[in-house]
Design a protein around this motif. Sequence first.
Motif, PDB file in Angstrom:
ATOM      1  N   GLU A   1     -54.792   8.874  -1.598  1.00 53.12           N
ATOM      2  CA  GLU A   1     -54.504   7.534  -2.260  1.00 53.12           C
ATOM      3  C   GLU A   1     -53.270   7.139  -2.606  1.00 53.12           C
ATOM      4  O   GLU A   1     -53.029   6.579  -3.366  1.00 53.12           O
ATOM      5  CB  GLU A   1     -55.239   7.869  -3.630  1.00 53.12           C
ATOM      6  CG  GLU A   1     -56.944   7.623  -3.562  1.00 53.12           C
ATOM      7  CD  GLU A   1     -57.453   7.622  -5.090  1.00 53.12           C
ATOM      8  OE1 GLU A   1     -58.066   6.638  -5.347  1.00 53.12           O
ATOM      9  OE2 GLU A   1     -57.309   8.474  -5.777  1.00 53.12           O
TER      10      GLU A   1
ATOM     11  N   HIS B   1     -51.214   7.665 -10.940  1.00 51.61           N
ATOM     12  CA  HIS B   1     -52.577   7.568 -10.828  1.00 51.61           C
ATOM     13  C   HIS B   1     -53.349   8.714 -11.359  1.00 51.61           C
ATOM     14  O   HIS B   1     -52.988   9.782 -10.807  1.00 51.61           O
ATOM     15  CB  HIS B   1     -52.813   7.523  -9.207  1.00 51.61           C
ATOM     16  CG  HIS B   1     -54.247   7.534  -9.015  1.00 51.61           C
ATOM     17  ND1 HIS B   1     -55.101   6.547  -9.448  1.00 51.61           N
ATOM     18  CD2 HIS B   1     -55.388   8.303  -8.331  1.00 51.61           C
ATOM     19  CE1 HIS B   1     -56.140   6.854  -9.217  1.00 51.61           C
ATOM     20  NE2 HIS B   1     -56.405   7.921  -8.736  1.00 51.61           N
TER      21      HIS B   1
ATOM     22  N   HIS C   1     -56.820  10.442 -13.457  1.00 46.94           N
ATOM     23  CA  HIS C   1     -58.428  10.530 -13.579  1.00 46.94           C
ATOM     24  C   HIS C   1     -58.456  10.800 -14.984  1.00 46.94           C
ATOM     25  O   HIS C   1     -59.530  11.782 -15.390  1.00 46.94           O
ATOM     26  CB  HIS C   1     -59.152  11.372 -12.573  1.00 46.94           C
ATOM     27  CG  HIS C   1     -58.728  11.006 -11.380  1.00 46.94           C
ATOM     28  ND1 HIS C   1     -59.545  11.983 -10.098  1.00 46.94           N
ATOM     29  CD2 HIS C   1     -58.427  10.031 -10.615  1.00 46.94           C
ATOM     30  CE1 HIS C   1     -59.058  11.157  -8.975  1.00 46.94           C
ATOM     31  NE2 HIS C   1     -58.423  10.120  -9.192  1.00 46.94           N
TER      32      HIS C   1
ATOM     33  N   HIS D   1     -63.283   6.005 -12.263  1.00 48.41           N
ATOM     34  CA  HIS D   1     -62.378   6.567 -11.542  1.00 48.41           C
ATOM     35  C   HIS D   1     -61.100   7.014 -12.488  1.00 48.41           C
ATOM     36  O   HIS D   1     -60.667   8.143 -12.323  1.00 48.41           O
ATOM     37  CB  HIS D   1     -61.717   5.656 -10.265  1.00 48.41           C
ATOM     38  CG  HIS D   1     -60.999   6.222  -9.292  1.00 48.41           C
ATOM     39  ND1 HIS D   1     -60.552   5.560  -8.133  1.00 48.41           N
ATOM     40  CD2 HIS D   1     -60.227   7.266  -9.412  1.00 48.41           C
ATOM     41  CE1 HIS D   1     -59.848   6.350  -7.587  1.00 48.41           C
ATOM     42  NE2 HIS D   1     -59.390   7.183  -8.314  1.00 48.41           N
TER      43      HIS D   1
HETATM   44 ZN   LIG Z   1     -57.916   9.025  -7.675  1.00 44.24          ZN
END
Ligand SMILES: [Zn+2]
Length: 231
Positions: A75, A94, A96, A157
Amino acid sequence: MVDADELRQDVALANRIAHQQGLVSAFGHISARLGDSDRFLIPTRSSPALADARRLLVMDTDGSLLEGDGEPNTEFWIHARIYAARADVGAVAHVHAPACVTLGQIGQSLLVLHNAGASFADGVPLFARVGLIRSRELGDQVAARLGQGRAMLLRGHGANLADRDVRSVAVLACFLEEAAALQLRALAAVCGDTSRLTPYSAEEAAHVRGQNQAPRPMRRAWEYYSSLVQH
Ligand SMILES: [Zn+2]
Protein backbone atom coordinates in the motif's frame (compact mmCIF):
# COMPACT_ATOMS: atom_id res chain seq x y z
CA MET A 1 15.65 20.61 10.08
CA VAL A 2 16.43 17.03 11.11
CA ASP A 3 19.36 15.22 9.49
CA ALA A 4 18.92 12.02 7.52
CA ASP A 5 19.98 9.70 10.36
CA GLU A 6 17.65 11.37 12.82
CA LEU A 7 14.80 11.18 10.33
CA ARG A 8 15.40 7.46 9.89
CA GLN A 9 15.31 6.98 13.65
CA ASP A 10 12.09 8.99 13.87
CA VAL A 11 10.38 7.03 11.10
CA ALA A 12 11.25 3.71 12.74
CA LEU A 13 10.11 5.03 16.11
CA ALA A 14 6.85 6.40 14.68
CA ASN A 15 6.05 2.96 13.28
CA ARG A 16 6.77 1.27 16.59
CA ILE A 17 4.63 3.87 18.39
CA ALA A 18 1.72 3.06 16.09
CA HIS A 19 2.11 -0.58 17.06
CA GLN A 20 2.56 0.06 20.77
CA GLN A 21 -0.60 2.19 20.76
CA GLY A 22 -2.67 -0.51 19.06
CA LEU A 23 -3.16 1.44 15.82
CA VAL A 24 -1.64 -1.38 13.78
CA SER A 25 -0.81 -5.06 14.17
CA ALA A 26 0.94 -6.95 11.37
CA PHE A 27 -0.04 -4.27 8.84
CA GLY A 28 0.21 -0.49 8.46
CA HIS A 29 3.07 1.96 7.93
CA ILE A 30 4.30 5.48 8.57
CA SER A 31 6.58 7.30 6.14
CA ALA A 32 8.42 10.63 5.93
CA ARG A 33 9.40 12.81 3.00
CA LEU A 34 13.12 13.40 2.45
CA GLY A 35 13.53 17.18 2.63
CA ASP A 36 11.47 18.92 -0.05
CA SER A 37 12.04 16.14 -2.56
CA ASP A 38 9.63 13.71 -4.19
CA ARG A 39 11.28 10.88 -2.22
CA PHE A 40 10.22 9.35 1.04
CA LEU A 41 11.38 6.81 3.63
CA ILE A 42 9.07 3.87 4.32
CA PRO A 43 9.58 0.55 6.14
CA THR A 44 9.95 -2.75 4.35
CA ARG A 45 7.03 -5.15 4.04
CA SER A 46 6.62 -6.26 7.64
CA SER A 47 4.81 -5.21 10.79
CA PRO A 48 5.44 -1.61 11.89
CA ALA A 49 6.53 -3.18 15.18
CA LEU A 50 9.64 -4.39 13.34
CA ALA A 51 10.53 -1.12 11.62
CA ASP A 52 14.31 -0.68 11.58
CA ALA A 53 15.95 2.69 10.88
CA ARG A 54 18.80 1.00 8.96
CA ARG A 55 16.48 -0.93 6.66
CA LEU A 56 14.05 1.76 5.55
CA LEU A 57 13.43 2.01 1.82
CA VAL A 58 13.62 5.16 -0.28
CA MET A 59 10.77 5.45 -2.77
CA ASP A 60 9.44 8.23 -4.97
CA THR A 61 5.99 9.58 -5.74
CA ASP A 62 5.84 7.47 -8.92
CA GLY A 63 6.15 4.36 -6.81
CA SER A 64 9.73 3.55 -7.77
CA LEU A 65 12.00 1.86 -5.25
CA LEU A 66 15.23 3.87 -5.31
CA GLU A 67 17.28 2.64 -2.36
CA GLY A 68 17.25 -0.12 0.20
CA ASP A 69 17.00 -3.88 0.35
CA GLY A 70 13.65 -5.53 0.66
CA GLU A 71 10.17 -5.39 -0.66
CA PRO A 72 7.97 -2.33 -0.08
CA ASN A 73 4.60 -2.54 1.61
CA THR A 74 2.01 -3.04 -1.12
CA GLU A 75 0.00 0.00 0.00
CA PHE A 76 2.95 2.36 -0.59
CA TRP A 77 0.71 4.09 -3.14
CA ILE A 78 -1.16 5.78 -0.29
CA HIS A 79 2.06 7.54 0.68
CA ALA A 80 3.37 8.16 -2.83
CA ARG A 81 0.24 9.83 -4.13
CA ILE A 82 -0.48 11.91 -1.02
CA TYR A 83 3.08 13.30 -1.26
CA ALA A 84 2.52 13.94 -4.97
CA ALA A 85 -0.70 15.83 -4.29
CA ARG A 86 0.42 17.77 -1.23
CA ALA A 87 3.70 19.70 -1.20
CA ASP A 88 2.91 20.74 2.39
CA VAL A 89 2.91 17.14 3.66
CA GLY A 90 6.14 15.84 5.20
CA ALA A 91 4.81 12.58 6.65
CA VAL A 92 1.99 10.10 6.09
CA ALA A 93 0.55 7.46 8.41
CA HIS A 94 -1.58 4.53 7.31
CA VAL A 95 -3.07 2.67 10.26
CA HIS A 96 -5.69 -0.04 10.83
CA ALA A 97 -6.91 1.55 14.04
CA PRO A 98 -9.93 -0.32 15.48
CA ALA A 99 -12.00 2.63 16.75
CA CYS A 100 -11.47 4.43 13.43
CA VAL A 101 -12.72 1.35 11.57
CA THR A 102 -15.74 1.08 13.87
CA LEU A 103 -16.63 4.75 13.50
CA GLY A 104 -16.45 4.49 9.72
CA GLN A 105 -18.68 1.43 9.82
CA ILE A 106 -21.52 3.07 11.73
CA GLY A 107 -21.61 6.01 9.34
CA GLN A 108 -20.51 8.54 11.93
CA SER A 109 -18.18 11.32 11.02
CA LEU A 110 -15.70 12.32 13.70
CA LEU A 111 -17.10 14.81 16.21
CA VAL A 112 -14.85 17.07 18.25
CA LEU A 113 -15.74 15.87 21.75
CA HIS A 114 -12.44 16.43 23.54
CA ASN A 115 -9.30 18.50 23.33
CA ALA A 116 -7.11 16.20 21.25
CA GLY A 117 -10.02 15.73 18.85
CA ALA A 118 -9.89 19.44 18.04
CA SER A 119 -6.92 18.61 15.83
CA PHE A 120 -9.48 17.23 13.38
CA ALA A 121 -11.96 20.10 13.46
CA ASP A 122 -11.66 20.51 9.67
CA GLY A 123 -13.39 17.16 9.23
CA VAL A 124 -12.36 13.58 8.59
CA PRO A 125 -13.77 12.35 5.26
CA LEU A 126 -14.57 8.68 4.62
CA PHE A 127 -13.18 6.76 1.63
CA ALA A 128 -16.03 4.34 0.99
CA ARG A 129 -14.40 1.87 -1.40
CA VAL A 130 -13.22 -1.21 0.46
CA GLY A 131 -10.00 -3.13 -0.16
CA LEU A 132 -6.29 -2.42 -0.18
CA ILE A 133 -4.83 0.63 -1.93
CA ARG A 134 -2.48 -1.17 -4.27
CA SER A 135 -2.44 0.98 -7.41
CA ARG A 136 -1.46 4.47 -8.43
CA GLU A 137 -5.08 5.16 -9.42
CA LEU A 138 -6.40 4.18 -5.99
CA GLY A 139 -3.62 6.19 -4.37
CA ASP A 140 -4.76 9.22 -6.35
CA GLN A 141 -8.38 8.60 -5.30
CA VAL A 142 -7.36 8.43 -1.65
CA ALA A 143 -5.32 11.64 -1.97
CA ALA A 144 -8.29 13.37 -3.62
CA ARG A 145 -10.62 12.27 -0.81
CA LEU A 146 -8.17 13.55 1.79
CA GLY A 147 -8.05 16.89 -0.04
CA GLN A 148 -6.32 19.53 2.08
CA GLY A 149 -7.22 17.69 5.30
CA ARG A 150 -4.96 15.91 7.75
CA ALA A 151 -7.00 12.75 8.33
CA MET A 152 -9.43 10.43 6.59
CA LEU A 153 -11.12 7.12 7.35
CA LEU A 154 -11.06 4.11 5.02
CA ARG A 155 -14.23 2.03 5.30
CA GLY A 156 -13.58 -1.34 6.90
CA HIS A 157 -9.86 -0.69 6.77
CA GLY A 158 -8.43 2.14 8.90
CA ALA A 159 -7.25 5.70 8.56
CA ASN A 160 -4.69 7.86 6.78
CA LEU A 161 -3.08 10.92 8.27
CA ALA A 162 -0.92 13.57 6.65
CA ASP A 163 0.98 16.31 8.41
CA ARG A 164 4.12 18.41 8.34
CA ASP A 165 6.55 15.93 9.93
CA VAL A 166 6.78 12.36 11.12
CA ARG A 167 6.62 13.14 14.82
CA SER A 168 3.42 15.13 14.46
CA VAL A 169 1.80 12.58 12.16
CA ALA A 170 2.49 9.81 14.69
CA VAL A 171 1.04 11.88 17.53
CA LEU A 172 -1.98 12.79 15.40
CA ALA A 173 -2.60 9.14 14.58
CA CYS A 174 -2.74 8.46 18.33
CA PHE A 175 -5.04 11.47 18.85
CA LEU A 176 -7.38 10.34 16.06
CA GLU A 177 -7.80 6.87 17.51
CA GLU A 178 -8.31 8.37 20.97
CA ALA A 179 -10.99 10.70 19.56
CA ALA A 180 -12.75 7.88 17.71
CA ALA A 181 -12.67 5.62 20.78
CA LEU A 182 -14.07 8.38 23.00
CA GLN A 183 -16.81 9.08 20.48
CA LEU A 184 -17.82 5.42 20.50
CA ARG A 185 -17.85 5.46 24.29
CA ALA A 186 -19.91 8.67 24.36
CA LEU A 187 -22.37 7.24 21.83
CA ALA A 188 -22.76 4.12 23.95
CA ALA A 189 -23.39 6.27 27.04
CA VAL A 190 -26.25 8.11 25.30
CA CYS A 191 -27.59 5.01 23.52
CA GLY A 192 -26.56 6.41 20.15
CA ASP A 193 -28.55 9.63 20.56
CA THR A 194 -26.14 12.21 19.11
CA SER A 195 -28.48 15.05 20.16
CA ARG A 196 -27.27 14.42 23.72
CA LEU A 197 -23.64 15.04 22.79
CA THR A 198 -22.17 18.52 22.88
CA PRO A 199 -19.39 18.71 20.29
CA TYR A 200 -17.10 21.74 20.32
CA SER A 201 -18.29 24.63 18.15
CA ALA A 202 -16.00 25.63 15.28
CA GLU A 203 -14.75 28.53 17.39
CA GLU A 204 -14.09 26.34 20.43
CA ALA A 205 -12.32 23.72 18.34
CA ALA A 206 -10.12 26.33 16.66
CA HIS A 207 -9.14 27.73 20.05
CA VAL A 208 -8.26 24.35 21.55
CA ARG A 209 -6.53 23.18 18.39
CA GLY A 210 -4.20 26.16 18.63
CA GLN A 211 -3.35 25.11 22.18
CA ASN A 212 -2.72 21.42 21.62
CA GLN A 213 -0.95 21.83 18.27
CA ALA A 214 1.63 24.24 19.71
CA PRO A 215 5.22 22.94 19.60
CA ARG A 216 5.57 22.23 23.32
CA PRO A 217 2.54 19.96 23.78
CA MET A 218 3.37 18.15 20.54
CA ARG A 219 6.96 17.59 21.74
CA ARG A 220 5.64 16.36 25.06
CA ALA A 221 3.25 13.95 23.36
CA TRP A 222 6.05 12.57 21.15
CA GLU A 223 8.29 12.21 24.20
CA TYR A 224 5.54 10.29 25.99
CA TYR A 225 4.62 7.93 23.17
CA SER A 226 8.24 7.25 22.23
CA SER A 227 9.19 6.54 25.85
CA LEU A 228 6.68 3.68 25.86
CA VAL A 229 8.40 1.88 23.02
CA GLN A 230 11.97 2.60 24.04
CA HIS A 231 11.67 1.20 27.53
ZN1 LIG B 1 -4.08 -0.95 4.99
